[in-house]
Design a protein around this motif. Structure first.
Motif, PDB file in Angstrom:
ATOM      1  N   GLU A  11       0.813  -1.222   0.000  1.00 18.01           N
ATOM      2  CA  GLU A  11       0.000   0.000   0.000  1.00 18.01           C
ATOM      3  C   GLU A  11       0.845   1.270   0.000  1.00 18.01           C
ATOM      4  O   GLU A  11       0.320   2.369  -0.084  1.00 18.01           O
ATOM      5  N   SER A  32      -7.486   3.222 -12.460  1.00 16.97           N
ATOM      6  CA  SER A  32      -8.011   1.901 -12.120  1.00 16.97           C
ATOM      7  C   SER A  32      -9.301   1.993 -11.322  1.00 16.97           C
ATOM      8  O   SER A  32      -9.351   2.611 -10.256  1.00 16.97           O
ATOM      9  N   LYS A  34     -10.793  -0.884 -10.267  1.00 19.32           N
ATOM     10  CA  LYS A  34     -10.670  -1.956  -9.267  1.00 19.32           C
ATOM     11  C   LYS A  34      -9.918  -1.487  -8.025  1.00 19.32           C
ATOM     12  O   LYS A  34     -10.248  -1.873  -6.913  1.00 19.32           O
ATOM     13  N   ASN A  35      -8.889  -0.699  -8.246  1.00 15.83           N
ATOM     14  CA  ASN A  35      -8.070  -0.246  -7.122  1.00 15.83           C
ATOM     15  C   ASN A  35      -8.584   1.055  -6.510  1.00 15.83           C
ATOM     16  O   ASN A  35      -8.226   1.388  -5.395  1.00 15.83           O
ATOM     17  N   TYR A  37      -7.894   4.098  -7.540  1.00 16.11           N
ATOM     18  CA  TYR A  37      -6.944   5.203  -7.720  1.00 16.11           C
ATOM     19  C   TYR A  37      -6.116   4.934  -8.975  1.00 16.11           C
ATOM     20  O   TYR A  37      -6.153   3.850  -9.537  1.00 16.11           O
ATOM     21  N   MET A  39      -3.023   4.055 -11.239  1.00 21.12           N
ATOM     22  CA  MET A  39      -1.852   3.179 -11.141  1.00 21.12           C
ATOM     23  C   MET A  39      -0.731   3.797 -11.974  1.00 21.12           C
ATOM     24  O   MET A  39      -0.943   4.137 -13.134  1.00 21.12           O
ATOM     25  N   CYS A  50      -3.141  -3.231 -17.839  1.00 15.28           N
ATOM     26  CA  CYS A  50      -4.113  -2.897 -16.801  1.00 15.28           C
ATOM     27  C   CYS A  50      -5.540  -3.076 -17.304  1.00 15.28           C
ATOM     28  O   CYS A  50      -6.429  -3.449 -16.532  1.00 15.28           O
ATOM     29  N   GLU A  54      -8.370  -5.093 -15.370  1.00 18.55           N
ATOM     30  CA  GLU A  54      -9.652  -4.485 -14.986  1.00 18.55           C
ATOM     31  C   GLU A  54     -10.834  -5.355 -15.418  1.00 18.55           C
ATOM     32  O   GLU A  54     -11.838  -5.418 -14.733  1.00 18.55           O
ATOM     33  N   LYS A  61      -7.383  -7.180  -7.105  1.00 19.84           N
ATOM     34  CA  LYS A  61      -6.579  -5.972  -7.000  1.00 19.84           C
ATOM     35  C   LYS A  61      -5.245  -6.240  -7.669  1.00 19.84           C
ATOM     36  O   LYS A  61      -4.834  -7.391  -7.807  1.00 19.84           O
ATOM     37  N   TYR A  62      -4.559  -5.178  -8.061  1.00 19.45           N
ATOM     38  CA  TYR A  62      -3.215  -5.339  -8.610  1.00 19.45           C
ATOM     39  C   TYR A  62      -2.361  -4.140  -8.230  1.00 19.45           C
ATOM     40  O   TYR A  62      -2.869  -3.070  -7.909  1.00 19.45           O
ATOM     41  N   TYR A  63      -1.064  -4.378  -8.221  1.00 20.87           N
ATOM     42  CA  TYR A  63      -0.086  -3.374  -7.809  1.00 20.87           C
ATOM     43  C   TYR A  63       0.985  -3.256  -8.881  1.00 20.87           C
ATOM     44  O   TYR A  63       1.430  -4.264  -9.429  1.00 20.87           O
TER      45      TYR A  63
END
Length: 168
Positions: A11, A32, A34-35, A37, A39, A50, A54, A61-63
């Motif tokens: 995070e 994004s 899903k997130n 915010y 990316m 991405c 999505e 979630k993905y980072y």
């Protein structure tokens, strides 16, 4: 193999700060849903990936640039930050490396990726390599791209930005 990496703090944002290297590599802030915010991606191809994430119902979630790993493999010290950590439903996850063409990578880069893949196998993690053809080479990608552009309310400037960088 010996891992010398610190604890992963997802995070806190990308583990490494991106820098502009070549004309095709620049920071793209992908919005994004899903997130919840934007990316920070290291280029258009990563932001295109991405779109797949999505639309994949299994992805929770993905980072981007999730963690920098340091390890020793046969006396060689490696340091590597995967492009993505993708978290799936039921707690499964995998790391992903995105490149335009893996056949055009330096031998040292390929050796690092191979060693990281072995490290992932040792630790019970999963690792994927995705190239331009697999990400944007299908007609389905272009459909998903158009659908994603219509999923959220955006102003005219954001729409122009989206089409300029992702629909070119």
């Amino acid at each position: 193999m010996i891992i010398t990496s610190k604890e992963m703090h997802l995070e806190d944002g990308p583990a490494k700060k991106s820098i502009r290297r070549r004309r095709q590599n620049f920071i793209v802030n992908f919005p994004s849903l899903k997130n919840g915010y934007s990316m920070e991606c290291d280029g258009v191809l990563e932001s295109a990936y991405c779109i797949w994430l999505e639309h994949d119902a299994r992805v929770v979630k993905y980072y981007t640039q999730p963690h920098t790993f340091t390890w020793i493999d046969n006396g060689q010290r490696y340091r590597y930050t995967p492009d993505f950590l993708v978290v799936l439903e039921h707690g499964d996850s995998y790391f992903t490396e995105v490149k335009y063409d893996f056949s055009k990578q330096r031998e040292s880069r390929l050796a690092k990726l191979e060693s990281f893949h072995a490290l992932c196998d040792q630790e019970g993690w999963h690792f994927k390599l995705l190239d331009q053809k697999r990400i944007i080479g299908s007609t389905m990608f272009h459909t998903l791209q158009a659908l994603y552009s219509r999923l959220r309310p955006i102003d005219a400037q954001q729409q122009e930005y989206f089409f300029h960088y992702l629909v070119s």
